[in-house]
Design a protein around this motif. Structure first.
Motif, mmCIF file in Angstrom:
data_model
loop_
_atom_site.group_PDB
_atom_site.id
_atom_site.type_symbol
_atom_site.label_atom_id
_atom_site.label_comp_id
_atom_site.label_asym_id
_atom_site.label_seq_id
_atom_site.Cartn_x
_atom_site.Cartn_y
_atom_site.Cartn_z
ATOM 1 N N GLY A 1 5.673 -7.592 0.964
ATOM 2 C CA GLY A 1 6.888 -8.394 1.025
ATOM 3 C C GLY A 1 8.166 -7.595 1.110
ATOM 4 N N ARG A 2 8.077 -6.307 1.360
ATOM 5 C CA ARG A 2 9.279 -5.506 1.542
ATOM 6 C C ARG A 2 9.790 -5.699 2.970
ATOM 7 N NH1 ARG A 2 7.404 -0.045 -1.697
ATOM 8 N NH2 ARG A 2 8.428 -0.548 -3.674
ATOM 9 N N GLY A 3 11.074 -5.824 3.114
ATOM 10 C CA GLY A 3 11.655 -6.097 4.418
ATOM 11 C C GLY A 3 11.786 -7.589 4.640
ATOM 12 N N ASP A 4 12.799 -7.979 5.413
ATOM 13 C CA ASP A 4 13.101 -9.393 5.587
ATOM 14 C C ASP A 4 11.951 -10.173 6.200
ATOM 15 O OD1 ASP A 4 15.558 -8.966 4.493
ATOM 16 O OD2 ASP A 4 16.664 -9.000 6.395
ATOM 17 N N GLU A 5 11.323 -9.622 7.234
ATOM 18 C CA GLU A 5 10.257 -10.354 7.920
ATOM 19 C C GLU A 5 9.079 -10.623 6.988
ATOM 20 O OE1 GLU A 5 7.315 -9.954 11.850
ATOM 21 O OE2 GLU A 5 8.980 -8.539 11.542
ATOM 22 N N ASP A 6 8.635 -9.587 6.281
ATOM 23 C CA ASP A 6 7.505 -9.760 5.362
ATOM 24 C C ASP A 6 7.876 -10.674 4.194
ATOM 25 O OD1 ASP A 6 5.922 -8.163 6.920
ATOM 26 O OD2 ASP A 6 6.160 -6.367 5.692
ATOM 27 N N ALA A 7 9.115 -10.585 3.741
ATOM 28 C CA ALA A 7 9.556 -11.430 2.635
ATOM 29 C C ALA A 7 9.552 -12.900 3.045
ATOM 30 C CB ALA A 7 10.949 -11.014 2.175
ATOM 31 N N HIS A 8 10.075 -13.197 4.235
ATOM 32 C CA HIS A 8 10.090 -14.581 4.705
ATOM 33 C C HIS A 8 8.670 -15.101 4.919
ATOM 34 C CE1 HIS A 8 14.342 -15.486 5.185
ATOM 35 N NE2 HIS A 8 14.530 -14.244 5.602
ATOM 36 N N ARG A 9 7.785 -14.218 5.376
ATOM 37 C CA ARG A 9 6.394 -14.642 5.580
ATOM 38 C C ARG A 9 5.744 -15.006 4.252
ATOM 39 N NH1 ARG A 9 4.579 -10.277 7.560
ATOM 40 N NH2 ARG A 9 5.080 -10.798 9.733
ATOM 41 N N LEU A 10 6.000 -14.197 3.223
ATOM 42 C CA LEU A 10 5.409 -14.496 1.919
ATOM 43 C C LEU A 10 5.964 -15.798 1.345
ATOM 44 C CD1 LEU A 10 4.425 -12.002 -0.784
ATOM 45 C CD2 LEU A 10 5.680 -14.051 -1.462
#
Length: 296
Positions: free
Chosen positions: A186-195
């Motif tokens: 979940g680090r980074g905006d893309e991974d955070a939004h995916r989580l």
């Protein structure tokens, strides 16, 4: 990490909690029956945090149950700390069923959750229902846990529709270790939004709680604020509604270097080692058994 902007998802209409469920603490309040997912929902509404531990046998489970731990997870972590596997991947449904039944027999109050191991639900909803039904019928668990957000939605929906409560598991999912490794998720905006999408999707599919493992603290707190179901953190900071640890890590029984998120509350490995050495020394020296240990 950029702050995630997400409105809190409105909670669906639910039957009102009984006064016993909605006003009584999880710790010591539920004494005549087992803790249920409704009790956990009530704790979320009250802002009451709660603890979850793993357990794999009746005796250990009874200690935690008597200590007031409201939720026990028969996790596939048994592979690493109980069965001698290098990862959780080899754990079988037979093993989880056997140990879940032992934990249920050793407890009276705790909600017991059985983990669906790798290969028992990935084929699809029908396989997931067959596996979960076995844990409910043969082991007597009150709920099951499975990994994955959007990819596991059909499984979650069918299990919930069949009356089996589901806990979702996001972030680091150990069953996927061969593809993602052991690293913070979940680090980074893309991974955070995916989580965050995965967490909301699990909630919408009917999951009663979401485990967040090895997730940045800020992201876990944002997910917790965005959901009306409880979040359970492990290496996800203090903002979650609940916290879980593997009991052998928490009690200092596991050898080697501990993950950063583990706090050891005892040193059982040292205590047990000292006791075993003292026993062996007594036997070698002829001081055990002593006259008071013999029959005549």
């Amino acid at each position: 990490m950029t702050q995630i902007s997400a409105a809190r998802t409105p909670a669906p209409e639910q039957a009102p909690h009984s006064s016993k469920t909605s006003t009584t603490s999880l710790y010591g309040g539920v004494t005549s029956r087992r803790v249920t997912v409704r009790d956990l929902a009530g704790a979320k509404e009250r802002g009451e945090k709660w603890a979850m531990l793993t357990a794999y046998d009746a005796m250990t489970a009874s200690v935690f149950d008597e200590s007031g731990i409201p939720v026990l997870l028969v996790g596939d972590s048994m592979g690493n700390c109980h069965l001698g596997y290098e990862t959780t991947v080899p754990v079988t449904l037979d093993e989880v069923t056997l140990l879940s039944a032992a934990v249920v027999r050793g407890t009276k109050r705790a909600l017991v959750i059985g983990d669906l191991p790798f290969g028992t639900y990935q084929e699809g909803p029908v396989q997931a229902l067959r596996s979960a039904t076995r844990l409910v019928k043969e082991a007597g668990v009150g709920a099951v846990k499975l990994e994955g957000g959007e990819r596991s939605l059909p499984q979650t929906e069918l299990l919930v529709a069949a009356g089996i409560p589901v806990m979702s598991h996001l972030g680091l999912t150990p069953q996927s270790v061969n593809t993602m490794g052991y690293r913070v998720q979940g680090r980074g905006d893309e991974d955070a939004h995916r989580l965050l999408r995965d967490a909301k999707a699990a909630q919408d599919a009917g999951a009663f709680a979401v485990v967040l493992e090895l997730v940045p603290e800020e992201l876990a707190a944002e997910v917790t604020r965005s959901l009306h179901i409880p979040t359970v953190g492990i290496g996800a900071g203090s903002g979650c509604d609940a916290q879980v640890l593997v009991w052998t890590d928490m009690m200092g029984l596991t050898s080697g270097k501990m993950p950063r998120f583990v706090k050891q509350y005892a040193a059982l490995r040292s205590v047990m080692g000292d006791a075993a050495r003292e026993f062996a020394s007594d036997v070698r020296g002829g001081t055990f058994p002593a006259p008071e240990h013999a029959f005549h």
